[in-house]
Design an enzyme around this catalytic site. Sequence first.
Site, PDB file in Angstrom:
ATOM      1  N   CYS A  67      -9.076 -15.481  -2.516  1.00 16.37           N
ATOM      2  CA  CYS A  67     -10.283 -15.395  -1.701  1.00 16.37           C
ATOM      3  C   CYS A  67     -11.021 -14.112  -2.082  1.00 16.37           C
ATOM      4  O   CYS A  67     -10.515 -13.284  -2.844  1.00 16.37           O
ATOM      5  CB  CYS A  67      -9.930 -15.389  -0.222  1.00 16.37           C
ATOM      6  SG  CYS A  67      -8.950 -13.940   0.278  1.00 16.37           S
ATOM      7  N   HIS A 121      -0.200 -10.207  -0.048  1.00 12.33           N
ATOM      8  CA  HIS A 121       1.145 -10.761   0.086  1.00 12.33           C
ATOM      9  C   HIS A 121       1.455 -11.740  -1.047  1.00 12.33           C
ATOM     10  O   HIS A 121       1.498 -12.961  -0.854  1.00 12.33           O
ATOM     11  CB  HIS A 121       1.306 -11.431   1.452  1.00 12.33           C
ATOM     12  CG  HIS A 121       1.446 -10.456   2.568  1.00 12.33           C
ATOM     13  ND1 HIS A 121       1.205 -10.765   3.892  1.00 12.33           N
ATOM     14  CD2 HIS A 121       1.809  -9.142   2.566  1.00 12.33           C
ATOM     15  CE1 HIS A 121       1.418  -9.701   4.641  1.00 12.33           C
ATOM     16  NE2 HIS A 121       1.780  -8.708   3.862  1.00 12.33           N
ATOM     17  N   HIS A 174      -4.961  -6.142   4.398  1.00 11.06           N
ATOM     18  CA  HIS A 174      -4.657  -6.552   5.771  1.00 11.06           C
ATOM     19  C   HIS A 174      -5.164  -5.559   6.808  1.00 11.06           C
ATOM     20  O   HIS A 174      -5.172  -5.866   8.001  1.00 11.06           O
ATOM     21  CB  HIS A 174      -3.147  -6.736   5.930  1.00 11.06           C
ATOM     22  CG  HIS A 174      -2.560  -7.594   4.860  1.00 11.06           C
ATOM     23  ND1 HIS A 174      -1.827  -7.079   3.805  1.00 11.06           N
ATOM     24  CD2 HIS A 174      -2.623  -8.923   4.654  1.00 11.06           C
ATOM     25  CE1 HIS A 174      -1.464  -8.062   3.006  1.00 11.06           C
ATOM     26  NE2 HIS A 174      -1.931  -9.186   3.491  1.00 11.06           N
ATOM     27  N   HIS A 191       3.103  -8.749  11.649  1.00 12.89           N
ATOM     28  CA  HIS A 191       2.211  -8.883  10.499  1.00 12.89           C
ATOM     29  C   HIS A 191       1.298  -7.662  10.427  1.00 12.89           C
ATOM     30  O   HIS A 191       0.785  -7.193  11.446  1.00 12.89           O
ATOM     31  CB  HIS A 191       1.382 -10.163  10.623  1.00 12.89           C
ATOM     32  CG  HIS A 191       0.649 -10.546   9.381  1.00 12.89           C
ATOM     33  ND1 HIS A 191      -0.507  -9.918   8.974  1.00 12.89           N
ATOM     34  CD2 HIS A 191       0.915 -11.491   8.442  1.00 12.89           C
ATOM     35  CE1 HIS A 191      -0.928 -10.463   7.847  1.00 12.89           C
ATOM     36  NE2 HIS A 191      -0.080 -11.417   7.498  1.00 12.89           N
ATOM     37  N   GLU A 240      -1.700  -7.216   9.494  1.00 16.11           N
ATOM     38  CA  GLU A 240      -3.055  -7.389  10.023  1.00 16.11           C
ATOM     39  C   GLU A 240      -3.070  -7.269  11.544  1.00 16.11           C
ATOM     40  O   GLU A 240      -3.957  -6.632  12.123  1.00 16.11           O
ATOM     41  CB  GLU A 240      -3.626  -8.740   9.598  1.00 16.11           C
ATOM     42  CG  GLU A 240      -5.056  -8.932  10.074  1.00 16.11           C
ATOM     43  CD  GLU A 240      -5.613 -10.308   9.779  1.00 16.11           C
ATOM     44  OE1 GLU A 240      -6.474 -10.759  10.557  1.00 16.11           O
ATOM     45  OE2 GLU A 240      -5.193 -10.928   8.776  1.00 16.11           O
ATOM     46  N   SER A 289       3.462 -14.565   2.844  1.00 16.23           N
ATOM     47  CA  SER A 289       2.039 -14.893   2.915  1.00 16.23           C
ATOM     48  C   SER A 289       1.811 -15.878   4.053  1.00 16.23           C
ATOM     49  O   SER A 289       2.171 -17.052   3.955  1.00 16.23           O
ATOM     50  CB  SER A 289       1.562 -15.503   1.591  1.00 16.23           C
ATOM     51  OG  SER A 289       0.292 -16.103   1.740  1.00 16.23           O
ATOM     52  N   SER A 290       1.207 -15.406   5.120  1.00 15.13           N
ATOM     53  CA  SER A 290       0.998 -16.250   6.296  1.00 15.13           C
ATOM     54  C   SER A 290       0.210 -17.501   5.953  1.00 15.13           C
ATOM     55  O   SER A 290       0.572 -18.609   6.350  1.00 15.13           O
ATOM     56  CB  SER A 290       0.262 -15.450   7.380  1.00 15.13           C
ATOM     57  OG  SER A 290      -0.070 -16.257   8.480  1.00 15.13           O
ATOM     58  N   ASN A 291      -0.870 -17.350   5.198  1.00 20.50           N
ATOM     59  CA  ASN A 291      -1.703 -18.520   4.923  1.00 20.50           C
ATOM     60  C   ASN A 291      -1.012 -19.515   4.007  1.00 20.50           C
ATOM     61  O   ASN A 291      -1.228 -20.717   4.119  1.00 20.50           O
ATOM     62  CB  ASN A 291      -3.078 -18.097   4.382  1.00 20.50           C
ATOM     63  CG  ASN A 291      -3.033 -17.592   2.958  1.00 20.50           C
ATOM     64  OD1 ASN A 291      -3.166 -18.362   2.011  1.00 20.50           O
ATOM     65  ND2 ASN A 291      -2.851 -16.291   2.780  1.00 20.50           N
ATOM     66  N   SER A 315      -3.799 -15.435  -1.782  1.00 24.24           N
ATOM     67  CA  SER A 315      -3.438 -14.235  -2.548  1.00 24.24           C
ATOM     68  C   SER A 315      -2.755 -14.588  -3.869  1.00 24.24           C
ATOM     69  O   SER A 315      -2.071 -13.752  -4.457  1.00 24.24           O
ATOM     70  CB  SER A 315      -2.535 -13.327  -1.706  1.00 24.24           C
ATOM     71  OG  SER A 315      -1.436 -14.043  -1.181  1.00 24.24           O
TER      72      SER A 315
END
Length: 337
Positions: free
Chosen positions: A25, A54, A87, A137, A139, A235-237, A280
């Site tokens: 992104c 991440h 983050h 996290h 962020e 990586s959360s996403n 990421s």
Amino acid sequence: MRGLLQDIPVRGQKRVLLAAPRGYCAGVDRAVIAVEKALERYGAPVYVRKQIVHNIHVVSELERQGAIFVDEVDEVPEGAHIVFSAHGVSPAVVAAAADRGLRAIDATCPLVTKVHREAVRFARDDFEILLIGHEGHEEVEGTAGHAPERVTLVNSPDEADTIEVKDPDRVVWLSQTTLSVDETMETVRRLRERFPNLQNPPSDDICYATQNRQVAIKKVAQSADLVIVVGSANSSNSVRLVEVALEYGAKAAYRVDYASEIRQEWLDGVATVGVTSGASVPEVLVQEVLADLAGAGYADVQEVKTAEEDLMFSLPKELRKDIAGKRDERALGGRRS
């Protein structure tokens, strides 16, 4: 690679459905380039608080170039350059870096900075902030640190049923930018059942890239026997993409960092493999997965595009200033008397 039309063909011979958008992104791209430019401008080592993004491949590549990753600023030699990750960080971290005389470069994603500003504004206006996100996290820690006396963390829809607030008429929700859109909206729905006057953030907190990647994998998953998500475990996403794929019809879904992690048994009896990557993840890792799948007979790659992305962010202001200053020095040095 063939472009895919509006409707995905029915399952048939071996093929790959490649989700688009996928991968980097704008915020990740900016953060990674910031570290690379800092190394180029100042020379190694350049220190980075936490992982810049991440992804273990990105981190190892930057380490190879001379970046040193630390957990906290007190591990950094006084006066050194330090980059804050995409983050974001709390004001306390910024202050600690200043106390050590560190030359900080803030690579916080501008969309995360937006959430920070919202937290500050709502706290100033005497609102209680229900921050939807995952405990621990980076962020979430950074956002909460901008209004520590006003933020209550909501980890899941179930937690929405037990959260207590001081004044139900002055409460607002904000969120981590990398969450599942569906789960976040369910959390908000349940919060609003208890607090009808719950205010929304001024605009979406879940970032455009997170939403776009989830929409694309929803489309792919409807026709996939197997979905492979390229991305790291922290990586959360990326983790959310696995969950979304399973929720929207994929028979199986797995996350991998590298193509070498794909197991042969995952492909047994599989005609259609869906592939995507977290925000990421560099595209080179996706191409390695596609090459590995082609070797297993999945050479037909059809792209499923659900959105166009062209957003770009400028480099952190601290870095832009130093780079511009260096150009000015070169220009002055090149003048004839």
